[in-house]
Design an enzyme around this catalytic site. Structure first.
Site, PDB file in Angstrom:
ATOM      1  N   GLY A  42     104.058 -25.948  54.309  1.00 41.04           N
ATOM      2  CA  GLY A  42     104.649 -25.454  53.124  1.00 41.04           C
ATOM      3  C   GLY A  42     104.200 -24.184  52.775  1.00 41.04           C
ATOM      4  O   GLY A  42     104.956 -23.293  52.354  1.00 41.04           O
ATOM      5  N   ASP A 102     104.194 -31.181  42.849  1.00 38.83           N
ATOM      6  CA  ASP A 102     105.265 -31.944  42.282  1.00 38.83           C
ATOM      7  C   ASP A 102     104.489 -33.245  41.291  1.00 38.83           C
ATOM      8  O   ASP A 102     104.213 -33.035  40.196  1.00 38.83           O
ATOM      9  CB  ASP A 102     106.064 -32.565  43.675  1.00 38.83           C
ATOM     10  CG  ASP A 102     107.177 -33.293  43.261  1.00 38.83           C
ATOM     11  OD1 ASP A 102     107.652 -33.027  42.153  1.00 38.83           O
ATOM     12  OD2 ASP A 102     107.708 -34.207  43.981  1.00 38.83           O
ATOM     13  N   LEU A 107      97.566 -32.381  45.747  1.00 38.44           N
ATOM     14  CA  LEU A 107      96.441 -31.556  45.274  1.00 38.44           C
ATOM     15  C   LEU A 107      95.252 -32.074  44.606  1.00 38.44           C
ATOM     16  O   LEU A 107      94.118 -31.965  45.044  1.00 38.44           O
ATOM     17  CB  LEU A 107      97.031 -30.446  44.215  1.00 38.44           C
ATOM     18  CG  LEU A 107      96.327 -29.231  44.123  1.00 38.44           C
ATOM     19  CD1 LEU A 107      96.215 -28.555  45.491  1.00 38.44           C
ATOM     20  CD2 LEU A 107      96.877 -28.220  43.224  1.00 38.44           C
TER      21      LEU A 107
HETATM   22  P1  5GP Z   1     103.015 -34.000  45.321  1.00 36.08           P
HETATM   23  O1  5GP Z   1     101.793 -34.592  46.065  1.00 36.08           O
HETATM   24  O2  5GP Z   1     102.594 -32.913  44.198  1.00 36.08           O
HETATM   25  O3  5GP Z   1     104.006 -35.019  44.686  1.00 36.08           O
HETATM   26  O4  5GP Z   1     103.686 -33.123  46.365  1.00 36.08           O
HETATM   27  C1  5GP Z   1     103.462 -31.962  47.097  1.00 36.08           C
HETATM   28  C2  5GP Z   1     104.353 -31.791  48.246  1.00 36.08           C
HETATM   29  O5  5GP Z   1     105.547 -32.644  48.038  1.00 36.08           O
HETATM   30  C3  5GP Z   1     104.660 -30.352  48.423  1.00 36.08           C
HETATM   31  O6  5GP Z   1     103.456 -29.940  49.172  1.00 36.08           O
HETATM   32  C4  5GP Z   1     105.746 -30.275  49.134  1.00 36.08           C
HETATM   33  O7  5GP Z   1     105.620 -30.589  50.750  1.00 36.08           O
HETATM   34  C5  5GP Z   1     106.698 -31.479  48.793  1.00 36.08           C
HETATM   35  N1  5GP Z   1     107.680 -30.995  47.722  1.00 36.08           N
HETATM   36  C6  5GP Z   1     107.569 -31.687  46.216  1.00 36.08           C
HETATM   37  N2  5GP Z   1     108.567 -30.890  45.781  1.00 36.08           N
HETATM   38  C7  5GP Z   1     109.420 -30.253  46.557  1.00 36.08           C
HETATM   39  C8  5GP Z   1     110.557 -29.516  46.533  1.00 36.08           C
HETATM   40  O8  5GP Z   1     111.239 -29.359  45.676  1.00 36.08           O
HETATM   41  N3  5GP Z   1     110.939 -28.794  48.021  1.00 36.08           N
HETATM   42  C9  5GP Z   1     110.195 -29.082  48.932  1.00 36.08           C
HETATM   43  N4  5GP Z   1     110.741 -28.306  50.110  1.00 36.08           N
HETATM   44  N5  5GP Z   1     109.040 -29.906  49.110  1.00 36.08           N
HETATM   45  C10 5GP Z   1     108.516 -30.306  47.944  1.00 36.08           C
END
Ligand code: 5GP
Length: 177
Positions: A42, A102, A107
């Site tokens: 991403g 998210d 991270l």
């Molecule tokens: P976390 O581990 O913080 O829940 O998620 C991070 C990853 O979830 C991001 O790097 C991405 O790949 C995916 N992600 C979370 N929300 C979105 C969104 O609204 N759109 C997209 N395309 N990917 C998301």
């Protein structure tokens, strides 16, 4: 193909990337070298634009972790390392560059992984943050935009590998998923 409605235009993104690059230039003005680690897939477009706006000496690396198949199908804390960086980061100034935070699990996982390798410093730069979805707090040192709990695509972000190369960031309504 229908196009998702715009959340941030190309111009808004470009000006915020310039702001971030200026902040990063200032923060690392005394560092010999900054190692930018982009989180695949991403962040590749964001990293490309950000890196080209920096004036400080820097090196680009990539790391890849598993991401959601669909939002519902995987538990958020099942982060898996798919591809590691090619060089050790011991003693180096490291900046993790992420597209979106998210739940925070990705991270947080990457900070633990890289922090254990004894870098000189370890900070994060994320383009987008969904604070309403936070499950694990991670310090966001450089942040582009805060957004509500919506699914965003474009500028590197996909939905099942679609929309990744849209030039702007759009909000994907449920009927387009
Ligand atoms: P976390 O581990 O913080 O829940 O998620 C991070 C990853 O979830 C991001 O790097 C991405 O790949 C995916 N992600 C979370 N929300 C979105 C969104 O609204 N759109 C997209 N395309 N990917 C998301």
């Amino acid at each position: 193909m229908n196009t998702p409605p715009t959340l941030f235009s190309e111009e808004e993104i470009a000006s915020q990337v310039t702001v971030l690059a200026t902040e990063i230039d200032e923060a690392y003005a005394d560092a010999d070298l900054l190692v930018l680690i982009g989180v695949l897939k991403g962040s590749f477009i964001f990293l490309a634009d950000l890196a080209r706006k920096l004036t400080i000496p820097h090196r680009v690396e990539f790391i890849a972790v598993s991401s959601y198949g669909t939002r519902e199908s995987e538990t958020a804390d099942s982060v898996r390392l798919l591809m590691d960086v090619r060089h050790p980061v011991v003693g180096e100034h490291v900046l993790l560059v992420e597209d979106i935070v998210d739940t925070g699990h990705t991270l947080a996982y990457l900070k633990r992984l890289l922090g254990a390798r004894n870098p000189a410093s370890l900070k994060t730069c994320t383009l987008l943050h969904k604070p309403d979805r936070t499950e694990e707090e991670v310090e966001l040192d450089f942040l582009g935009f805060t957004i509500p709990d919506v699914w965003v695509v474009g500028y590197g972000l996909d939905y099942a590998e679609r929309y990744r190369t849209l030039p702007y960031i759009g909000e994907l309504p449920p009927e387009m998923r």
